[in-house]
Design an enzyme around this catalytic site. Structure first.
Site, PDB file in Angstrom:
ATOM      1  N   GLU A 184      59.956  27.948  89.598  1.00  0.00           N
ATOM      2  CA  GLU A 184      60.844  27.422  90.525  1.00  0.00           C
ATOM      3  C   GLU A 184      60.174  25.901  90.387  1.00  0.00           C
ATOM      4  O   GLU A 184      60.007  25.471  91.413  1.00  0.00           O
ATOM      5  CB  GLU A 184      61.129  27.264  91.950  1.00  0.00           C
TER       6      GLU A 184
ATOM      7  N   SER B  62      58.452  23.290  82.403  1.00  0.00           N
ATOM      8  CA  SER B  62      58.757  21.728  82.844  1.00  0.00           C
ATOM      9  C   SER B  62      59.311  20.856  82.828  1.00  0.00           C
ATOM     10  O   SER B  62      59.927  20.255  83.667  1.00  0.00           O
ATOM     11  CB  SER B  62      57.092  21.572  83.507  1.00  0.00           C
TER      12      SER B  62
ATOM     13  N   THR C 108      54.127  28.853  89.670  1.00  0.00           N
ATOM     14  CA  THR C 108      54.673  28.720  88.415  1.00  0.00           C
ATOM     15  C   THR C 108      56.576  28.884  88.012  1.00  0.00           C
ATOM     16  O   THR C 108      56.558  27.997  86.861  1.00  0.00           O
ATOM     17  CB  THR C 108      53.934  28.324  87.294  1.00  0.00           C
TER      18      THR C 108
ATOM     19  N   GLY D 253      65.224  36.148  84.216  1.00  0.00           N
ATOM     20  CA  GLY D 253      65.761  37.418  85.136  1.00  0.00           C
ATOM     21  C   GLY D 253      67.291  37.306  85.297  1.00  0.00           C
ATOM     22  O   GLY D 253      68.350  36.622  84.935  1.00  0.00           O
TER      23      GLY D 253
ATOM     24  N   ASP E 127      56.196  24.661  88.089  1.00  0.00           N
ATOM     25  CA  ASP E 127      54.655  24.347  88.379  1.00  0.00           C
ATOM     26  C   ASP E 127      54.551  23.216  89.860  1.00  0.00           C
ATOM     27  O   ASP E 127      54.907  22.091  89.952  1.00  0.00           O
ATOM     28  CB  ASP E 127      54.467  24.048  86.725  1.00  0.00           C
TER      29      ASP E 127
ATOM     30  N   GLY F 175      37.864  48.180 100.414  1.00  0.00           N
ATOM     31  CA  GLY F 175      38.526  49.357  99.583  1.00  0.00           C
ATOM     32  C   GLY F 175      39.953  49.440  99.922  1.00  0.00           C
ATOM     33  O   GLY F 175      40.769  49.702  99.427  1.00  0.00           O
TER      34      GLY F 175
ATOM     35  N   THR G 184      64.375  27.692  80.907  1.00  0.00           N
ATOM     36  CA  THR G 184      63.305  27.613  80.389  1.00  0.00           C
ATOM     37  C   THR G 184      63.264  28.332  79.113  1.00  0.00           C
ATOM     38  O   THR G 184      63.521  29.017  79.058  1.00  0.00           O
ATOM     39  CB  THR G 184      62.032  28.167  81.633  1.00  0.00           C
TER      40      THR G 184
ATOM     41  N   ARG H 218      39.045  49.183 112.296  1.00  0.00           N
ATOM     42  CA  ARG H 218      38.274  48.934 112.076  1.00  0.00           C
ATOM     43  C   ARG H 218      37.205  48.728 112.490  1.00  0.00           C
ATOM     44  O   ARG H 218      37.012  47.300 112.963  1.00  0.00           O
ATOM     45  CB  ARG H 218      39.033  48.459 110.209  1.00  0.00           C
TER      46      ARG H 218
END
Length: 653
Positions: free
Chosen positions: A420, A138, A418, A171, A422, A397, A132, A304
């Site tokens: 590997e 892309s 997005t 990476g 988009d 919460g 990239t 809950r």
């Protein structure tokens, strides 16, 4: 019901690998990362990566002659299983062994394998996958980094011509990587031969930046901060001729270019097609992150309580509310569908990797596999984004607290849509694959060229049916012909409905693209104007794949009770999918208004019927308990559930 029977079906072909990893995880210390700063998180992930390297699991996908396991499917499942834990570790492992190591193995030749594969497997050579660019993500074919061959020195000179050509979001680049597979335009004898991959050192063994290389840290991100993403730029960096990963194209000492694939575009597609393992791994890991989120939310929803019935002092359990069921159970059903589709995808990729020497069959199956991987990855990652958000909301919460895992899952998986590929671009790839067969000499990759090619080549609706199972054919043949409400739960009718929608959408998309041949038509505008139609057709295709995979998965279940439950989950997947696209079914006369209302009512009924089995369905994922217990709301809910079960057993006794 024995949830183990469902787990057995889900574990599938690589059950042994899944069980082995669960056992290893159970014996290992697990540390959540939500309180770590960036540097501590990166250091922790690298330590865990080293532990993975020592375990030998990372060797599964590599060739046995270099110390690997020759088990591509097992390797992909191993990456998937990392999706239950810290996703930074999954991504870091994917970069090192899936992308960097995979590129060396699949794009390189023996000289690269012999020198680099063992150090890569053992983490002695940490690496990057530098594709990239800042200006091109892309559109890989138009990357701007160059690698110009100098015959005088028998070297390639790698350059970043301007800032838009800088390698971005890479990476392993900011902290740990020592070498990068750099994708660049190969230039030799004054001619560009398209994008190729080169091995370029970026640091020495002491961590010092290599001459001519500039490395920048991308900094803190919304998630995945255990991954050291960085930016790479090159200024006259020289690498030897052997640095070219030359499986599909080579340069002789004198600069002469040669390739076994004559067409530049076909060579480019072949090269990229060899790298789909990363896309498959992302889909599987997104699926497992989704399972973890839903397991936490279902456990919380089982314990809950909120509001009481009139005249009843006990408050109602959240999961007894229809709205809560509708939040979680259709998402759970789609997760099952995606799991079975992922299992089929991994199996197909494994089998293709082990296939003999049949070039024509290989290319056809490779294209089909690329399309399927693109569609499943898009759906799995979009589903992760929506389902983890739904799970967070379902926990109120408490779900917003970092200690309860869901915020980290949401942040870490967000980028999956997005990277590997988009997702929107991937669905266009699926649509193009459906509408046409790839042409041997498809010279351009632009939308304009695609539109022209479709207009010239399309003859009727093109749909691959060669992989359709006999089971599916039997169901379709046996499907009812009438239109009463009872047929909504008939599997044959369901498959027919999905197939009919796909065929109709493809036919319509092709008709719109035929306008390119009109004298006054602007090809780009025609293509651009039909994008919504193409994306809808691709989505319908993927949903049909998911259904067929689900049906096959249910058929493999040997336990009658488990099979009946999975059948009902499949019904919920189908009808919630139809419900979400009711507008199309109504507009095209596939549903009457009364029948459309019946779809909604049946989804409600299925949610009510599946509600007592919700815990079984998430427990059947067999997520290592420490990954669920890491969220206090899930651990507390589980203790409460066990107390209730013990009290019930005591009352029965």
């Amino acid at each position: 019901m024995d949830q183990g029977a469902i787990t057995d079906v889900l574990d599938g072909r690589w059950a042994e690998v899944r069980r082995m990893i669960r056992d290893q995880v159970a014996a290992a210390e697990f540390l959540e990362s939500h309180e770590l700063d960036t540097e501590r998180h990166r250091a922790q992930v690298y330590e865990q990566l080293a532990e993975l390297a020592a375990s030998g699991r990372q060797r599964l996908g590599f060739a046995a002659e270099y110390g690997g396991g020759d088990d591509v499917g097992g390797s992909l499942v191993s990456f998937e299983m990392l999706g239950f834990g810290d996703l930074s570790l999954m991504v870091k492992a994917g970069v090192q062994w899936g992308l960097f190591g995979g590129a060396v193995q699949l794009l390189g030749t023996a000289r690269h394998h012999e020198r680099y594969l063992r150090p890569i497997m053992d983490l002695e050579l940490p690496g990057c996958f530098a594709m990239t660019e800042t200006g091109h993500g892309s559109d890989v074919a138009n990357l701007r980094t160059t690698a110009t061959y100098d015959p005088a020195s028998a070297e390639f000179v790698v350059d970043t011509p301007h800032e838009a050509a800088r390698k971005d979001y890479i990476g392993n680049a900011a902290r740990d990587g020592r070498m990068a597979v750099v994708f660049a335009q190969l230039v030799t004898e004054g001619e560009s031969r398209g994008v190729h991959a080169f091995l370029v050192p970026i640091r020495d063994e002491n961590g010092n930046t290599a001459p001519g290389v500039r490395i920048e840290d991308c900094g803190r991100k919304a998630g995945l901060n255990g991954v050291d993403n960085g930016r790479l730029s090159f200024a006259g960096v020289r690498v030897p001729r052997a640095a070219l990963l030359n499986a599909y194209g080579d340069v002789a000492v004198d600069g002469t270019y040669s390739s076994s694939i004559e067409s530049d575009s076909r060579r480019f597609f072949t090269m990229l097609g060899a790298l789909i393992r990363g896309r498959v791994s992302v889909a599987g890991s997104a699926g497992n992150a989704t399972k973890r989120a839903l397991a936490i939310a279902v456990r919380y929803g089982e314990a809950r309580r909120q509001f009481a019935r009139p005249g009843d002092p006990d408050e109602v359990v959240l999961l007894d509310y229809r709205a809560h069921q509708r939040k979680l159970l259709p998402a759970l059903a789609k997760t099952y569908a995606l799991h079975f589709a992922q299992e089929e995808l991994v199996g197909a990729l494994h089998d293709l990797s082990n296939q003999g020497d049949s070039a024509e069959v290989d290319e056809h199956r490779q294209r089909e596999l690329e399309s399927r991987a693109a569609g499943v990855k898009a759906f799995a990652t979009w589903h992760a984004t929506s389902s983890i958000q739904t799970a967070r909301e379902a926990c109120g919460g408490a779900g917003y607290l970092a200690e309860n895992v869901l915020p980290a899952l949401k942040a870490d998986t967000d980028v999956f849509t997005t990277f590997e590929g988009d997702n929107t671009v991937l669905l266009q790839l699926v649509a193009k694959g459906l509408l046409t067969s790839y042409k041997d000499h498809f010279e351009e990759l632009s939308p304009l060229a695609t539109a022209r090619f479709v207009a010239e080549q399309f003859v009727g609706t093109v749909m691959e049916r060669t992989a359709a199972r006999k089971l599916i054919d039997r169901l379709v043949d046996a499907g009812p012909g009438n239109d009463d409400d009872a047929t909504l739960l008939d599997r044959g009718w369901q498959v027919k409905a999905f197939c009919d929608r796909e065929e109709h959408l493809l036919d319509g998309a092709a008709a719109r693209l035929r306008r390119v041949s009109d004298d006054d038509a602007d090809p780009f505008e025609v293509f651009n104007g039909a994008q919504d139609h193409l994306l809808h057709a691709a989505s319908a295709h993927v949903e049909r794949i998911l259904l067929e995979a689900f049906v096959a998965g249910v058929d493999r279940c040997a336990d009658p009770a488990a099979k009946a439950l999975l059948d009902k989950v499949c019904d919920l997947f189908v009808l919630s999918t139809i419900e979400a696209d009711r507008a199309w079914f109504l507009e095209h006369g596939r549903l009457t208004s009364a029948r459309s209302k019946a779809v909604v009512a049946t989804v409600n009924e299925l949610c009510a019927e599946l509600r007592p089995h919700a815990s079984i369905l998430v427990d059947a994922f067999a997520i290592p308990e420490q990954f669920i217990a890491a969220a206090p709301i899930a651990a507390g809910a589980e203790r409460g559930r066990q107390d209730v079960m013990r009290a019930h057993d005591a009352a029965v006794r």
